[in-house]
Motif scaffolding. Structure first.
Motif, PDB file in Angstrom:
ATOM      1  N   GLU A 220    -103.305  -1.678 -65.912  1.00  0.00           N
ATOM      2  CA  GLU A 220    -102.797  -0.330 -65.644  1.00  0.00           C
ATOM      3  C   GLU A 220    -101.285  -0.228 -65.774  1.00  0.00           C
ATOM      4  O   GLU A 220    -100.746   0.874 -65.855  1.00  0.00           O
ATOM      5  CB  GLU A 220    -103.212   0.113 -64.243  1.00  0.00           C
ATOM      6  CG  GLU A 220    -104.701   0.370 -64.083  1.00  0.00           C
ATOM      7  CD  GLU A 220    -105.048   0.842 -62.684  1.00  0.00           C
ATOM      8  OE1 GLU A 220    -104.952   2.068 -62.424  1.00  0.00           O
ATOM      9  OE2 GLU A 220    -105.379  -0.017 -61.842  1.00  0.00           O
ATOM     10  N   PHE A 221    -100.581  -1.354 -65.768  1.00  0.00           N
ATOM     11  CA  PHE A 221     -99.138  -1.306 -65.968  1.00  0.00           C
ATOM     12  C   PHE A 221     -98.838  -1.012 -67.431  1.00  0.00           C
ATOM     13  O   PHE A 221     -99.587  -1.434 -68.319  1.00  0.00           O
ATOM     14  CB  PHE A 221     -98.491  -2.639 -65.587  1.00  0.00           C
ATOM     15  CG  PHE A 221     -98.464  -2.921 -64.112  1.00  0.00           C
ATOM     16  CD1 PHE A 221     -97.589  -2.241 -63.281  1.00  0.00           C
ATOM     17  CD2 PHE A 221     -99.315  -3.854 -63.556  1.00  0.00           C
ATOM     18  CE1 PHE A 221     -97.562  -2.486 -61.928  1.00  0.00           C
ATOM     19  CE2 PHE A 221     -99.301  -4.114 -62.201  1.00  0.00           C
ATOM     20  CZ  PHE A 221     -98.425  -3.427 -61.377  1.00  0.00           C
ATOM     21  N   PRO A 222     -97.740  -0.300 -67.721  1.00  0.00           N
ATOM     22  CA  PRO A 222     -97.351  -0.133 -69.122  1.00  0.00           C
ATOM     23  C   PRO A 222     -96.924  -1.478 -69.707  1.00  0.00           C
ATOM     24  O   PRO A 222     -96.247  -2.275 -69.045  1.00  0.00           O
ATOM     25  CB  PRO A 222     -96.171   0.846 -69.046  1.00  0.00           C
ATOM     26  CG  PRO A 222     -95.640   0.698 -67.666  1.00  0.00           C
ATOM     27  CD  PRO A 222     -96.812   0.372 -66.790  1.00  0.00           C
ATOM     28  N   GLY A 223     -97.355  -1.737 -70.931  1.00  0.00           N
ATOM     29  CA  GLY A 223     -96.953  -2.966 -71.605  1.00  0.00           C
ATOM     30  C   GLY A 223     -97.392  -4.240 -70.926  1.00  0.00           C
ATOM     31  O   GLY A 223     -96.573  -5.137 -70.702  1.00  0.00           O
ATOM     32  N   PRO A 224     -98.670  -4.401 -70.541  1.00  0.00           N
ATOM     33  CA  PRO A 224     -99.079  -5.637 -69.880  1.00  0.00           C
ATOM     34  C   PRO A 224     -98.868  -6.881 -70.738  1.00  0.00           C
ATOM     35  O   PRO A 224     -98.603  -7.962 -70.200  1.00  0.00           O
ATOM     36  CB  PRO A 224    -100.568  -5.406 -69.583  1.00  0.00           C
ATOM     37  CG  PRO A 224    -100.993  -4.321 -70.526  1.00  0.00           C
ATOM     38  CD  PRO A 224     -99.797  -3.466 -70.726  1.00  0.00           C
ATOM     39  N   GLU A 225     -98.956  -6.730 -72.054  1.00  0.00           N
ATOM     40  CA  GLU A 225     -98.720  -7.890 -72.920  1.00  0.00           C
ATOM     41  C   GLU A 225     -97.281  -8.377 -72.793  1.00  0.00           C
ATOM     42  O   GLU A 225     -97.015  -9.584 -72.730  1.00  0.00           O
ATOM     43  CB  GLU A 225     -99.027  -7.543 -74.386  1.00  0.00           C
ATOM     44  CG  GLU A 225    -100.490  -7.196 -74.659  1.00  0.00           C
ATOM     45  CD  GLU A 225    -100.802  -5.756 -74.312  1.00  0.00           C
ATOM     46  OE1 GLU A 225     -99.863  -4.999 -73.963  1.00  0.00           O
ATOM     47  OE2 GLU A 225    -101.992  -5.371 -74.392  1.00  0.00           O
TER      48      GLU A 225
END
Length: 546
Positions: A220-225
């Protein structure tokens, strides 16, 4: 935060000043409208550092051809920060005026006709208002260089505060630091998420209003990668070029420009859909593992600068270090409690049956030939030594109490009285003097060295204690015996816990090494007609010889 918030007109023409004021009103709506004020060219050129720059709060500057004729004004405008745009408002742009505009490092030129209408490339319309809005809008939504400096100063103070945090103060001080940073940079929320199983829980948070954050999955966080590889994730991106790289084209497909680390390929949410307009997510890293995420959220449009984001990364590192430090402290406390429980078991549950066994041995001493119980007596003695060594490690470890000047001879003889070796002899040199030490721990050092000599040299071993001293004090001390010495292949492991060549506990010499290290002494061993253990003292521990 004192964000730059004034459009400054540099010139003497009040008519142009009015046009600038009207253009500012047309370009922005309240409450985000910048203030508009006038600075005379002579005042700008003659301003001193002590007085402060008249452009200190400028988010944009408009000037005229007449004002640019002054060398002082051109130099002042050329030295303004690159984030503060300079716009030249002129009636006609000739060759000489173009050179002057270039010397002043102006960012744009707007032609203003005498009919009070602005024109750019011959087009009608209020081009001054459009030019101001396009050039200044980023400055109204980003921190200036001076704001970043103040942010770093605040983080420096926060680092001092967090590094001195006790376990019961962690939450209070982290939230307090969040509030200081949040108010400094005018964000709406700061949330520290910590990993807890399959979710990230909002362990600490601060908000300028009401805030009740929910737990999140990592996806759910932006940009988990990017977060998983310890990169910052910034929404919107930190530069216009990055923004273009992540803005969909007319067909809804992102452009072919390469996206920077942390840039999102989707549209940036605005306040209308319930999401924050701008966010920075910083990974919290400890021992090369992602342990959490620090989120800074702003509901109003915000342009993040690279220096600002770097400061937030420092903030995240401070929090991660504080949490890791506190976890290590709590783990040490848990270990100490387990050691204390172990000490209680050793001192009671093991000593009691051992005392019974020792008492019965004393009863049969006169009725039974010694060879028949000598092995049992040695076993009891070994168990007593092992228990004492284990208790010493559990209770004292590497610590020492307050030091004082103690007599080496008196302490060595006192330690010898506790060693069961009636056939062995101890010789203490007459010039051994005094040394600065913890008396209890130095006595333990002597006891362990004496027992080690008896274990390896036999029950009739001869032991000698001497010192290396001069008129300024004791510089070293040795404990020597006439036993077989230390085997060459055992010298490197001699002070390791559990290592023994005589079937003992293997803790005695390890404790000697820890006691010496706790005092700041150097311990070495060599052979010279037997084993010689040498202690070298620093000048601060030396005391006057006897």
């Amino acid at each position: 935060m004192s964000r730059r918030s004034a459009v400054v007109y540099v010139g003497d023409d009040t008519n142009v000043r009015r046009r600038v004021r009207d253009a500012v009103s047309d370009a922005w709506s309240a409450p985000r409208t910048p203030t508009c004020r006038m600075v005379a060219p002579t005042a700008l050129a003659s301003a001193t550092e002590e007085e402060g720059s008249p452009l200190a709060d400028a988010c944009g500057i408009v000037t005229t051809a007449d004002a640019l004729a002054s060398d002082g004004v051109r130099n002042r405008l050329a030295s303004t920060p690159g984030t503060v745009p300079v716009i030249a408002a002129v009636e006609e742009l000739g060759v000489e005026l173009t050179r002057t505009v270039i010397e002043a490092d102006a960012d744009d030129v707007v032609r203003i006709g005498p009919d009070e209408r602005s024109e750019t490339d011959g087009g009608a319309g209020d081009s001054l208002a459009e030019c101001l809005r396009d050039a200044i809008e980023p400055a109204l939504t980003r921190l200036g260089a001076d704001d970043v400096v103040r942010l770093r100063d605040a983080l420096l103070d926060a680092g001092t505060t967090l590094m001195s945090t006790r376990s019961d103060e962690v939450e209070t001080k982290i939230v307090w630091t969040m509030e200081q940073v949040g108010r400094q940079v005018e964000v709406d929320r700061i949330i520290c998420y910590l990993e807890a199983g399959d979710a990230f829980e909002p362990a600490y948070h601060w908000s300028s209003g009401n805030c009740d954050p929910d737990s999140k999955s990592f996806a759910e966080f932006p940009g988990p990668e990017e977060l998983s590889t310890f990169e910052n994730v910034v929404r919107p991106p930190t530069s216009a070029e990055e923004s273009e790289a992540t803005t969909p084209t007319d067909g809804g497909v992102p452009s072919d420009a390469e996206s920077p680390p942390g840039a999102d390929d989707g549209p940036i949410p605005d306040v209308g859909d319930g999401a924050p307009s701008a966010t920075v997510h910083v990974p919290l890293v400890s021992d090369w593992e992602l342990v959490g995420v620090l989120a800074l959220e702003a509901d109003e449009p915000r342009a993040w600068t690279e220096d600002e984001v770097a400061a937030y990364r420092t903030f995240g590192d401070l929090i991660a270090h504080t949490l890791a430090r506190n976890e290590r402290r709590l783990e040490l406390r848990r270990q100490t409690e387990r050691l204390e429980q172990f000490s209680a078991v050793v001192s009671h549950d093991l000593r009691n049956p051992l005392n019974v066994l020792s008492g019965y041995l004393d009863l049969v001493e006169d009725d039974v030939a010694r060879p028949k119980y000598e092995a049992m007596d040695r076993a009891v003695h070994r168990m007593e030594t092992l228990i004492e060594d284990l208790l010493m490690l559990a209770k004292r470890g590497d610590a020492i109490d307050e030091t004082e000047s103690v007599s080496v001879a008196a302490l060595a003889e006192d330690a010898w009285d506790s060693v069961r070796a009636p056939k062995a002899t101890l010789t203490v040199g007459g010039d051994v003097g005094h040394v600065e030490a913890d008396p209890g721990r130095l006595r333990q050092l002597f006891e362990n060295l004496f027992r080690n000599a008896v274990d390896h040299g036999g029950p009739d071993v001869n032991i000698e204690v001497g010192t290396d001293g001069d008129r300024s004090g004791v510089r070293g001390m040795y404990v020597a015996d006439d036993g077989p010495g230390v085997p060459p292949d055992a010298r490197d492991s001699l002070f390791d816990s559990g290592f023994s060549t005589a079937g003992s506990s293997g803790l005695g010499l390890a404790i000697v090494d820890r006691i010496a290290d706790a005092h700041g002494w150097e311990l070495e061993v060599r052979n010279d007609g037997g084993a010689v253990f040498e202690l070298s003292f620093g000048t601060e521990t030396a005391a006057a010889p006897a």
